[in-house]
Scaffold this motif. Structure first.
Motif, short mmCIF file in Angstrom:
data_model
loop_
_atom_site.label_atom_id
_atom_site.label_comp_id
_atom_site.label_asym_id
_atom_site.label_seq_id
_atom_site.Cartn_x
_atom_site.Cartn_y
_atom_site.Cartn_z
N MET A 30 4.60 9.41 -2.71
CA MET A 30 5.38 9.06 -1.53
C MET A 30 4.99 9.93 -0.33
O MET A 30 5.26 9.55 0.81
N GLU A 31 4.37 11.08 -0.58
CA GLU A 31 3.89 11.89 0.54
C GLU A 31 2.88 11.10 1.36
O GLU A 31 2.93 11.10 2.59
N GLY A 32 1.95 10.42 0.67
CA GLY A 32 0.97 9.62 1.39
C GLY A 32 1.61 8.49 2.16
O GLY A 32 1.22 8.18 3.30
N VAL A 33 2.61 7.84 1.54
CA VAL A 33 3.30 6.74 2.21
C VAL A 33 4.02 7.22 3.47
O VAL A 33 3.86 6.65 4.56
N LEU A 34 4.80 8.28 3.34
CA LEU A 34 5.57 8.78 4.47
C LEU A 34 4.66 9.38 5.54
O LEU A 34 4.93 9.23 6.74
N THR A 35 3.57 10.02 5.13
CA THR A 35 2.59 10.53 6.10
C THR A 35 2.03 9.39 6.92
O THR A 35 1.93 9.46 8.15
N SER A 36 1.66 8.30 6.25
CA SER A 36 1.07 7.15 6.94
C SER A 36 2.08 6.46 7.85
O SER A 36 1.74 6.08 8.98
N MET A 37 3.30 6.28 7.38
CA MET A 37 4.31 5.61 8.20
C MET A 37 4.59 6.41 9.47
O MET A 37 4.71 5.83 10.56
N LEU A 38 4.68 7.72 9.35
CA LEU A 38 4.88 8.55 10.54
C LEU A 38 3.67 8.45 11.46
O LEU A 38 3.82 8.38 12.69
N ALA A 39 2.47 8.45 10.88
CA ALA A 39 1.25 8.36 11.70
C ALA A 39 1.19 7.04 12.45
O ALA A 39 0.79 6.99 13.61
N TRP A 40 1.61 5.96 11.80
CA TRP A 40 1.52 4.63 12.42
C TRP A 40 2.59 4.43 13.49
O TRP A 40 2.28 3.99 14.60
N PHE A 41 3.83 4.73 13.15
CA PHE A 41 4.94 4.34 14.02
C PHE A 41 5.38 5.41 15.01
O PHE A 41 6.01 5.09 16.02
N PHE A 42 5.05 6.66 14.75
CA PHE A 42 5.45 7.73 15.67
C PHE A 42 4.25 8.33 16.41
O PHE A 42 4.37 8.74 17.56
N PHE A 43 3.09 8.37 15.73
CA PHE A 43 1.91 8.96 16.36
C PHE A 43 0.86 7.92 16.73
O PHE A 43 -0.24 8.27 17.16
N LYS A 44 1.18 6.62 16.53
CA LYS A 44 0.39 5.49 17.02
C LYS A 44 -1.03 5.45 16.49
O LYS A 44 -1.97 5.05 17.18
N GLU A 45 -1.24 5.87 15.23
CA GLU A 45 -2.55 5.74 14.61
C GLU A 45 -2.72 4.30 14.11
O GLU A 45 -1.77 3.68 13.64
N ASN A 46 -3.94 3.76 14.21
CA ASN A 46 -4.14 2.35 13.87
C ASN A 46 -4.13 2.14 12.35
O ASN A 46 -4.42 3.04 11.57
N PHE A 47 -3.77 0.92 11.94
CA PHE A 47 -3.83 0.52 10.54
C PHE A 47 -4.05 -0.97 10.47
O PHE A 47 -3.89 -1.70 11.47
N ASP A 48 -4.46 -1.47 9.29
CA ASP A 48 -4.68 -2.91 9.12
C ASP A 48 -3.87 -3.41 7.93
O ASP A 48 -3.17 -2.65 7.26
N ARG A 49 -3.98 -4.70 7.65
CA ARG A 49 -3.17 -5.31 6.60
C ARG A 49 -3.50 -4.76 5.21
O ARG A 49 -2.62 -4.65 4.35
N ARG A 50 -4.77 -4.40 4.99
CA ARG A 50 -5.17 -3.88 3.68
C ARG A 50 -4.48 -2.54 3.40
O ARG A 50 -3.95 -2.31 2.31
N ILE A 51 -4.47 -1.66 4.40
CA ILE A 51 -3.82 -0.37 4.26
C ILE A 51 -2.31 -0.55 4.08
O ILE A 51 -1.67 0.11 3.25
N LEU A 52 -1.72 -1.48 4.85
CA LEU A 52 -0.29 -1.73 4.75
C LEU A 52 0.07 -2.25 3.36
O LEU A 52 1.07 -1.82 2.76
N ALA A 53 -0.75 -3.16 2.81
CA ALA A 53 -0.47 -3.70 1.48
C ALA A 53 -0.52 -2.60 0.42
O ALA A 53 0.31 -2.56 -0.49
N GLY A 54 -1.49 -1.69 0.55
CA GLY A 54 -1.58 -0.59 -0.40
C GLY A 54 -0.35 0.30 -0.34
O GLY A 54 0.16 0.76 -1.37
N MET A 55 0.15 0.55 0.86
CA MET A 55 1.33 1.37 1.01
C MET A 55 2.57 0.69 0.42
O MET A 55 3.41 1.33 -0.20
N LEU A 56 2.68 -0.61 0.61
CA LEU A 56 3.82 -1.34 0.06
C LEU A 56 3.85 -1.27 -1.47
O LEU A 56 4.91 -1.13 -2.08
N LEU A 57 2.67 -1.35 -2.09
CA LEU A 57 2.60 -1.23 -3.55
C LEU A 57 3.08 0.15 -4.00
O LEU A 57 3.79 0.28 -5.00
N THR A 58 2.71 1.17 -3.25
CA THR A 58 3.12 2.53 -3.60
C THR A 58 4.63 2.70 -3.44
O THR A 58 5.29 3.37 -4.25
N VAL A 59 5.19 2.10 -2.39
CA VAL A 59 6.64 2.17 -2.18
C VAL A 59 7.39 1.50 -3.33
O VAL A 59 8.38 2.04 -3.84
#
Length: 267
Positions: A25-54
């Motif tokens: 979950m550290e990777g998930v929360l790190t990525s979510m903060l990076a995407w939605f608060f620090f505006k780092e880019n992501f694509d559908r493949r990365i998002l799908a991987g995160m959803l599986l981890t969640v």
């Protein structure tokens, strides 16, 4: 400071195998903060991987709830992951600096405060063998690991570094099955498959398009690659990599890349 304390509380009531996978979950929360608060880019493949981890993390928490009631241990571990996710994103801002120095400052600050809290609570130091064992674990987990993590932040960006780091808990889970001899239930194995699929989606990502680099000045270890074609105002001996202040000229090109310190562009 809060992350290790929450982790210790979580480990006291959660099996090591489940706790190891929950650390994904550290990777998930790190990525979510990076995407939605620090505006780092992501694509559908990365998002799908995160959803599986969640989903996998939710399964593990549910499994603990059926055994121990409210999964306070699992929630404490997720809380630790949130602390580290915030830390990872803030560290990303200074990742071009000396990685050893960053890890040293972070470790000394957190360690000193936690020792002060323990002293204020009148806690005693453990026996020397336990102290030496903790020091060895700390050297790897809170010394060497952060240095390598900062270097990865510099070259991969926050979200992808967090995603790749999600492979680490599988090592812990595998060890827990052998050393303590744990026998996890079916939820554990389903969660492991989901997390494995999520990590595979991250590792097989390819990001390639035309992009523009703004002119910038900074300092970090580098070689004279496509992004570092600068002159020196001194007699350079030709050794690489080297560390010195340098300026990047404005340029536009296309190649496979990650959102590292040189690719903070929009899409």
């Amino acid at each position: 400071m809060a992350g290790p304390v929450l982790l210790m509380l979580g480990l006291s009531t959660t099996p090591a195998s489940s706790a190891s996978l929950l650390l994904n979950m550290e990777g998930v929360l790190t990525s979510m903060l990076a995407w939605f608060f620090f505006k780092e880019n992501f694509d559908r493949r990365i998002l799908a991987g995160m959803l599986l981890t969640v989903v996998a993390g939710a399964l593990l928490s549910w499994d603990q709830a059926t055994v121990h009631g409210i999964p306070l241990g699992a929630l404490a571990i997720v809380g630790a992951c949130l602390c580290w996710g915030i830390d990872n994103n803030l560290t990303r801002k200074v990742s071009a600096s000396d990685a050893v120095q960053i890890a040293c400052v972070k470790g000394l600050a957190a360690g000193a405060v936690n020792l002060a809290i323990a002293a204020a609570l009148d806690m005693r130091l453990p026996a020397p063998p336990v102290m030496f064992s903790a020091a060895a674990i700390g050297f790897c987990g809170y010394g060497l690991s952060p240095v390598l993590f900062v270097l990865a932040l510099r070259h991969l960006g926050t979200a992808r570094t967090g995603a790749y780091f999600s492979a680490a808990p599988f090592v812990g889970a595998a060890i827990s099955l052998v050393v303590p001899g744990e026998h996890p239930g079916p939820f554990f194995w389903v969660a492991a498959l989901l997390m494995g699929a999520g990590i595979w989606l991250h590792l097989t990502e390819s990001h390639d398009h035309e992009h523009e680099h703004e002119a910038m000045d900074h300092t970090h270890a580098h070689r004279h690659d496509a992004h570092h074609q600068h002159e020196h105002d001194f007699a350079w001996d030709g050794n690489e990599p080297h560390v010195l202040p340098h300026r990047h000229k404005r340029m536009r090109h296309a190649h496979k890349h990650y959102p590292d310190i040189h690719h903070q562009h929009g899409h």
